[in-house]
Scaffold this active site. Structure first.
Site, mmCIF file in Angstrom:
data_model
loop_
_atom_site.group_PDB
_atom_site.id
_atom_site.type_symbol
_atom_site.label_atom_id
_atom_site.label_comp_id
_atom_site.label_asym_id
_atom_site.label_seq_id
_atom_site.Cartn_x
_atom_site.Cartn_y
_atom_site.Cartn_z
ATOM 1 N N SER A 54 17.743 -7.324 40.721
ATOM 2 C CA SER A 54 17.890 -6.788 39.550
ATOM 3 C C SER A 54 17.118 -8.726 39.395
ATOM 4 O O SER A 54 17.763 -9.483 39.908
ATOM 5 C CB SER A 54 19.502 -6.738 39.265
ATOM 6 O OG SER A 54 20.129 -8.105 38.036
ATOM 7 N N THR A 98 -26.632 25.267 32.891
ATOM 8 C CA THR A 98 -26.317 24.595 31.540
ATOM 9 C C THR A 98 -24.741 23.463 32.298
ATOM 10 O O THR A 98 -24.292 23.690 32.683
ATOM 11 C CB THR A 98 -24.408 26.026 30.910
ATOM 12 O OG1 THR A 98 -24.368 25.665 29.859
ATOM 13 C CG2 THR A 98 -23.908 26.426 31.803
ATOM 14 N N THR A 99 -24.068 22.824 30.491
ATOM 15 C CA THR A 99 -23.415 21.697 30.986
ATOM 16 C C THR A 99 -21.939 21.703 32.274
ATOM 17 O O THR A 99 -21.648 20.716 32.636
ATOM 18 C CB THR A 99 -23.071 20.953 29.809
ATOM 19 O OG1 THR A 99 -23.886 21.202 29.091
ATOM 20 C CG2 THR A 99 -22.174 20.020 29.845
ATOM 21 N N ARG A 126 -8.860 27.825 38.561
ATOM 22 C CA ARG A 126 -8.779 27.340 41.066
ATOM 23 C C ARG A 126 -7.350 26.189 40.385
ATOM 24 O O ARG A 126 -6.725 25.674 40.914
ATOM 25 C CB ARG A 126 -9.958 27.300 41.047
ATOM 26 C CG ARG A 126 -10.156 29.005 41.439
ATOM 27 C CD ARG A 126 -11.541 28.187 42.060
ATOM 28 N NE ARG A 126 -12.319 29.421 42.584
ATOM 29 C CZ ARG A 126 -13.099 30.431 41.934
ATOM 30 N NH1 ARG A 126 -13.198 30.770 41.229
ATOM 31 N NH2 ARG A 126 -13.655 31.430 43.241
ATOM 32 N N HIS A 131 28.025 21.293 45.984
ATOM 33 C CA HIS A 131 28.589 20.629 45.001
ATOM 34 C C HIS A 131 28.355 18.824 44.539
ATOM 35 O O HIS A 131 29.753 18.766 44.750
ATOM 36 C CB HIS A 131 29.816 21.136 44.563
ATOM 37 C CG HIS A 131 29.519 22.897 44.935
ATOM 38 N ND1 HIS A 131 28.820 23.445 43.432
ATOM 39 C CD2 HIS A 131 29.746 24.189 45.271
ATOM 40 C CE1 HIS A 131 28.541 25.307 43.901
ATOM 41 N NE2 HIS A 131 29.019 24.985 45.410
ATOM 42 N N LYS A 186 22.373 -7.009 44.178
ATOM 43 C CA LYS A 186 21.511 -6.173 43.899
ATOM 44 C C LYS A 186 20.450 -5.212 44.750
ATOM 45 O O LYS A 186 19.318 -6.511 44.825
ATOM 46 C CB LYS A 186 21.132 -5.808 42.374
ATOM 47 C CG LYS A 186 21.934 -5.743 41.608
ATOM 48 C CD LYS A 186 23.185 -4.507 41.492
ATOM 49 C CE LYS A 186 22.563 -3.194 41.007
ATOM 50 N NZ LYS A 186 22.510 -3.255 40.006
ATOM 51 N N ARG A 187 20.412 -4.388 45.511
ATOM 52 C CA ARG A 187 19.506 -3.605 46.925
ATOM 53 C C ARG A 187 19.602 -2.341 46.001
ATOM 54 O O ARG A 187 19.862 -1.455 46.294
ATOM 55 C CB ARG A 187 19.941 -3.337 48.307
ATOM 56 C CG ARG A 187 20.354 -4.813 48.437
ATOM 57 C CD ARG A 187 20.738 -5.337 49.574
ATOM 58 N NE ARG A 187 20.169 -4.548 50.767
ATOM 59 C CZ ARG A 187 19.402 -5.353 51.825
ATOM 60 N NH1 ARG A 187 20.205 -6.589 52.361
ATOM 61 N NH2 ARG A 187 18.911 -3.998 52.893
ATOM 62 N N ASN A 188 18.562 -2.764 44.947
ATOM 63 C CA ASN A 188 18.453 -1.058 43.917
ATOM 64 C C ASN A 188 17.682 -0.231 45.313
ATOM 65 O O ASN A 188 16.683 -0.801 45.500
ATOM 66 C CB ASN A 188 18.034 -1.487 42.802
ATOM 67 C CG ASN A 188 18.973 -1.987 41.686
ATOM 68 O OD1 ASN A 188 20.532 -1.725 42.114
ATOM 69 N ND2 ASN A 188 18.610 -2.548 40.791
#
Length: 456
Positions: A283, A109-110, A239, A157, A289-291
């Protein structure tokens, strides 16, 4: 440029959201070939058990190749019939020579085909992800070993707690990663099971000889490299849900590590930095910038993967009777995406760990930033041997709050307090305020995780 409507398949953004090898596993042609592989393997199994002629099985196997299928006609057939497979079965039958076409899809069957096909795709993706996950574990183990004794401020924290080592922090990541390896390995026999059960999953189509029917089923699954189902599972979607949940959990770990790197890459902290090369731009307007854009990308992948898990859970929880096509449609959309996004998170995290910049001088400087406050517990316990723990806590608390608010060294305030100085000398206090003397069992615990990684 090929048209695409999803970022995973974007010609210019796609590699940020999924590796090419995983995208290929869920491409149309791969899915189609998995369906055809089922039909060919079924024919071979049935021929071996005398259900259909061997000549028919040979011809079906010869024809069952994705490149032979007219994809435009297949799409038209799906749209016209509203059925995902019947058009393919008709094409396959028509392409076969002689009477072989009459034996295509015999007794199936399908959903036997589509479920098993998706399971084959999922298994292929699993092997890719697991290999990359093991590489990530190896990279974490190497980093933990190298940084075993590198001093770093422990944080709870978001605030300084007591000293740890950076190797210890990485070992915590590694330990979690090793559990993911274990979970995936343990789940494989449960998850990667094929389906050949017929209309209502009773295999009535071959029931005239039950033993032969079971042999056909076993031969089929052995040919495809999948487990044999104990009973039909068209309406039991656990599954795919289990695999999706494990992948979402794995993606969560990658996102958590990436977030930690981002936090430790803040300009004011700068203890870690994701890999950087000349020409990488942070940027379009601020050249300095070294993002941490790689880690931010992993966090996005993690969020996407985790957001897909509920859809798979819903399918597992609500599938009706002996078949529910709504569950199947959901899985067709959700499972490939969760595999691709999780796989990208794992492989990208591996590359970041391999090239991670560790600024040990900044780690030491940050420990010293609070002028000894990070060792308040060590002082409290030493003083507590003389005056009791709670009294010692209150004495050190007063000194610590003053030190924090007035930005003064803790040692000066301790020495100025007769309640302390009558029990602890300046030399003893100085020793207690040495961060390298108060990392506890960080090295031992790191070694234990590394030993477990070597066994894996």
């Amino acid at each position: 440029m090929t048209a695409s409507s999803h970022v995973i398949d974007s010609a210019f953004l796609g590699d940020l959201f999924g590796a090419a090898k995983l995208r290929a596993v869920f491409a149309d042609t791969y899915q189609l070939q998995c369906w055809l592989d089922f039909e060919a393997a079924l024919a071979r199994a049935e021929a071996a058990e005398g259900v259909i002629p061997q000549t028919a099985a040979d011809e079906i196997t010869r024809i069952a190749r994705a490149e032979r299928i007219d994809l435009a006609a297949l799409r038209q057939g799906v749209n016209f019939t509203g059925h995902p497979l019947i058009s393919l079965v008709r094409q396959l039958a028509e392409l076969c020579e002689g009477d072989a076409g009459g034996y295509v899809h015999w007794g199936a069957t399908t959903q036997d085909v589509t479920d098993t096909g998706l399971m084959l795709q999922a298994q292929a993706a699993y092997h890719i992800i697991l290999a990359d996950l093991r590489d990530l574990a190896a990279a974490l183990a190497a980093l933990a070993g190298t940084e075993r004794d590198t001093l770093q401020a422990g944080r709870t924290h978001g605030q300084h707690a007591t000293p740890i080592t950076f190797g210890f922090k990485v070992a915590v990541w590694l330990d979690e990663t090793l559990r993911h390896v274990e979970r995936l390995e343990q789940a494989a026999p449960r998850v990667f099971v094929g389906e050949f059960a017929g209309a209502s999953t009773t295999l009535a189509s071959l029931s005239e000889d039950p033993e032969r029917a079971l042999r056909v089923q076993a031969r089929l699954m052995a040919d495809l490299g999948l487990g044999v189902p104990v009973i039909g599972w068209h309406a039991a979607r656990d599954r795919f849900a289990e695999l999706g949940l494990l992948l979402a959990l794995l993606a969560g770990t990658c996102g958590k590590i990436a977030h930690e790197v981002i936090l430790l890459q803040k300009s004011e902290v700068m203890e870690l930095e994701e890999p950087h090369h000349h020409g990488k731009v942070g940027s379009s307007t601020m050249p300095h910038k070294r993002n941490p854009m790689g880690c931010e990308g992993i966090m996005a992948l993690s969020r996407l993967a985790r957001s897909l898990a509920p859809a798979l859970l819903e399918s597992a929880a609500t599938a009706e009777h002996e078949r529910d096509w709504a569950a199947v449609h959901t899985e067709w959309a959700a499972l490939p995406e969760i595999c691709i996004t999780t796989g990208a998170a794992v492989s990208q995290m591996r590359d970041i760990i391999r090239g991670l910049h560790v600024y040990r001088d900044r780690m030491v400087a940050n420990i010293d930033a609070l002028h000894g406050l990070i060792l308040s517990e060590a002082v409290m316990l030493a003083l507590g041997e003389h005056v009791g723990r709670q009294v010692a806590h209150d004495i050190v608390y007063e000194a610590a709050m003053t030190a924090f608010e007035q930005r003064r060294p803790l040692a000066d305030l301790l020495l100025a307090d007769s309640r302390v100085s009558q029990h602890l000398t300046a030399t003893e206090i100085a020793e207690l305020l040495r961060p390298e003397a108060y990392t506890g069992l960080a090295g031992l615990f790191t070694d234990r995780v590394l030993a477990a990684a070597r066994k894996d």
